[in-house]
Design a protein around this motif. Structure first.
Motif, PDB file in Angstrom:
ATOM      1  N   ALA A 186     -30.268  63.588  45.173  1.00  0.00           N
ATOM      2  CA  ALA A 186     -30.044  62.766  46.432  1.00  0.00           C
ATOM      3  C   ALA A 186     -30.852  63.362  47.503  1.00  0.00           C
ATOM      4  N   ALA A 187     -32.453  63.384  47.042  1.00  0.00           N
ATOM      5  CA  ALA A 187     -33.204  63.903  47.974  1.00  0.00           C
ATOM      6  C   ALA A 187     -33.356  63.029  49.310  1.00  0.00           C
ATOM      7  N   GLY A 188     -33.578  63.477  50.398  1.00  0.00           N
ATOM      8  CA  GLY A 188     -33.798  62.798  51.544  1.00  0.00           C
ATOM      9  C   GLY A 188     -32.352  62.168  52.217  1.00  0.00           C
ATOM     10  N   THR A 189     -31.235  62.616  51.790  1.00  0.00           N
ATOM     11  CA  THR A 189     -29.981  62.151  52.095  1.00  0.00           C
ATOM     12  C   THR A 189     -29.089  63.429  52.637  1.00  0.00           C
ATOM     13  N   LYS A 190     -28.052  63.114  53.201  1.00  0.00           N
ATOM     14  CA  LYS A 190     -27.201  64.169  53.661  1.00  0.00           C
ATOM     15  C   LYS A 190     -26.637  65.033  52.475  1.00  0.00           C
TER      16      LYS A 190
END
Length: 471
Positions: A186-190
Motif C-alpha cells: 500500500a505504498a503512498g497510503t496511510k
C-alpha cells in the motif's frame, strides 16, 4: 460500432490523492466497470454514490491470469457496442495493466483519463532514485534470466504466500540467500508498510496482498556478480584492453587454435570421468576460448559476443521448426533429416559431393564415422551388420598378408568404425576410454615397485589384479 471506452486510472493512494478531473468524471457515470474492488478509493467513492460493477468474480472462475484478462476485455468490448462506458483500473492505465494492452491490441476505441502509477509512491517509500536503472516485473510471469541484478528491481503482483514462495525460489538462482529485500504494501497510503527481510524468508511473511510489491536492491557482492555473464565479458575486455595482460593482448585466432583443442579434450576427459566439478571447470575453460575469440573479433571491429550468441540462437530456432514452428516429426531421425535439409538450404549452393561438410581437421575415427553416416543417407551401406563384419574380416586378412602396409591398417580401422556404427557405438570415444583404462592399469603396475626390475610375467600378474579391481 463502438461507443468507446474511457479508461480511468484510480492512482495508488486514497481519495485525497485522486485528481479532481478523475473524481468528477467518476461521479458523473451511472456505472463504472472496475477491474477489482480491492483498492483504497473504491469504498470511499461508493459511499459518495458511485456505482461499480467489478470483475472480481472473473478472477475466481478462471484458472489463469491470461484467461481473466481475456474475459474482461471481451466483456468491455461487448458493452461498448451498446453505450459509452468507463473502465477503472488501479494505478496508471499504462503501468502493469494487461487489460489495457489487450484493448489496444484489439483496436478498441479507447481514451484515457488520469491515474498516478504506484511507482512514484514506491520510489518515495524506498528512498531510491530510478535514474540509476530499474526494472518493473510481474511476479506471475517472472523470467529470472532477464533480471538485471545490478539494477533496482521492482516485482509487482506478489499478492499471496504462494506467489511469494515461487518468486523467492527463482530469485535465489541469481541472488544470495541472505540478500536483503523489501516488501512494500500500500505504498503512498496511510496503510503503507515496508518490511525488510532476507530473501530466503520472503515467503514466510504473512502480510502480503494485491497491493504488495517486492523490491530487490542491486547486487554488489563480487562473489555473486562473478556468476553473471556481463562480468565475464568485462573481465575479458579488460584483459585485452590497454592496461590488460600482455599475453592476452597478443593473442590471435590462429595462436589460440591449439588451446581450444586442448580445452575441448580436457572437457571430454572430465565428462568420461563423470566428475561434475571438473566438468564445470573445463566448460569454463572452453567458454574462455569462445570469449577470447569474440573479444578479438570486437577489437578488430568485425564481430563481438552478441553476434556469436545471436547467430547460434537464430540457428537453433531455424533448425528446430518442430519446436518453434508448425513442423511435425515422428522421431529423432526426422529431426536429423530436417536439420540437414535446412542446413543445406542455408548454405545456398549445390553440394559437389554427398560427403561435403565433413571436417578434415577432426580425429580420424570421428571423421570416418561422419563420412560413413553421410554415405548411408543415400543408401550406401549394408542392410545389416553382417555385411560390415564380413568386410572387416576381409580387411583383416588383407592386412595380415601385408602387415607393413599402412593403408591396409587404415582399411581395418575404417571397417571397425563401420561395425561400431551399426551398434550406435562411438569408436573415437571407445578408443579413448580404452586409452584411459590402459593408463590406469599401467599406473597400478608402477605403483607396486620399480617397473624396470619386473619381468613380463610379474607385470602381467599385476595387470590382471588391476583388472579384477575394476581399474
Amino acid at each position: 460500432m463502438s461507443f468507446g471506452i474511457t479508461v480511468v486510472g484510480l492512482g495508488s493512494g486514497e481519495m485525497e490523492q485522486l485528481p479532481l478531473g478523475v473524481y468528477r468524471h467518476l461521479k458523473q457515470q451511472p456505472l463504472v466497470w472496475l477491474r477489482t474492488k480491492d483498492h483504497p478509493v473504491v469504498a470511499e467513492l461508493e459511499a459518495e454514490g458511485v456505482h461499480f460493477e467489478s470483475f472480481d468474480s472473473v478472477y475466481e472462475s478462471c484458472d489463469t491470469f491470461d484467461a481473466v484478462y481475456t474475459e474482461i476485455v471481451e466483456t468491455l468490448l461487448t458493452k461498448s457496442e451498446e453505450l459509452a462506458i468507463t473502465y477503472a483500473v488501479p494505478g496508471h492505465p499504462f503501468v502493469a495493466e494487461r487489460t489495457v494492452e489487450l484493448l489496444i491490441e484489439q483496436g478498441a476505441d479507447v481514451t484515457f483519463l488520469g491515474g498516478q502509477s504506484f511507482l512514484d509512491a514506491m520510489f518515495q517509500a524506498l528512498r531510491i532514485d530510478p535514474i540509476n536503472g530499474f526494472q518493473l516485473l510481474d511476479a506471475t510471469a517472472l523470467d529470472v534470466e532477464r533480471i538485471q541484478v545490478t539494477q533496482h528491481v521492482l516485482i509487482g503482483q506478489v499478492y499471496d504466500g504462494f506467489v511469494a514462495g515461487d518468486v523467492k525460489v527463482q530469485l535465489m538462482e541469481r541472488y544470495p540467500d541472505e540478500h536483503i529485500v523489501k516488501l512494500v504494501t500500500a505504498a503512498g497510503t496511510k496503510r503503507e508498510r515496508v518490511s525488510e527481510i532476507p530473501l530466503y524468508e520472503m515467503d514466510r511473511v504473512a502480510e502480503v496482498d494485491n497491493l504488495t510489491t517486492l523490491y530487490v536492491p542491486p547486487l554488489t557482492d563480487e562473489t555473486h556478480l562473478a556468476r553473471e555473464f556481463s562480468t565475464l565479458t568485462h573481465i575479458i575486455a579488460t584483459l585485452r584492453g590497454p592496461d590488460g595482460c600482455p599475453w592476452d593482448k597478443k593473442q590471435t585466432h590462429e595462436s589460440l587454435r591449439k588451446y581450444l583443442l586442448e580445452e575441448a579434450y580436457e572437457l571430454i576427459e572430465a565428462i568420461d570421468a563423470e566428475d561434475d566439478d571438473a566438468i564445470v571447470e573445463e566448460l569454463g575453460d572452453v567458454l574462455l576460448q569462445v570469449m577470447l575469440h569474440a573479444q578479438i573479433g570486437a577489437d578488430d571491429g568485425y564481430f563481438d559476443i552478441r553476434d556469436v550468441i545471436g547467430s547460434i540462437s537464430e540457428k537453433m530456432v531455424r533448425r528446430h521448426p518442430h519446436v518453434f514452428g508448425d513442423v511435425t516429426v515422428s522421431d529423432a531421425n526426422d529431426v536429423i533429416s530436417n536439420w540437414n535439409a535446412i542446413k543445406q538450404t542455408e548454405k545456398g549452393e549445390k553440394k559437389k559431393s554427398q560427403l561435403d561438410g565433413v571436417l578434415m581437421t577432426q580425429p580420424g575415427l570421428m571423421r570416418a564415422e561422419q563420412l560413413q553416416k553421410k554415405a548411408a543417407t543415400v543408401g550406401f551401406e549394408w542392410d545389416d551388420v553382417s555385411g560390415a563384419f564380413e568386410k572387416l574380416e576381409e580387411e583383416l586378412r588383407e592386412w595380415k598378408e601385408r602387415p607393413e602396409d599402412e593403408t591396409e591398417l587404415g582399411d581395418v580401422l575404417f571397417s571397425i568404425v563401420n561395425v561400431a556404427r551399426y551398434y550406435a557405438l562411438n569408436a573415437e570415444q571407445a578408443l579413448e576410454r580404452t586409452n584411459q583404462k590402459f593408463k590406469r592399469r599401467f599406473e597400478y603396475i608402477e605403483a607396486n615397485g620399480p617397473i624396470e626390475d619386473m619381468t613380463l610375467e610379474q607385470m602381467d600378474r599385476l595387470w590382471n589384479e588391476a583388472k579384477e579391481q575394476g581399474l
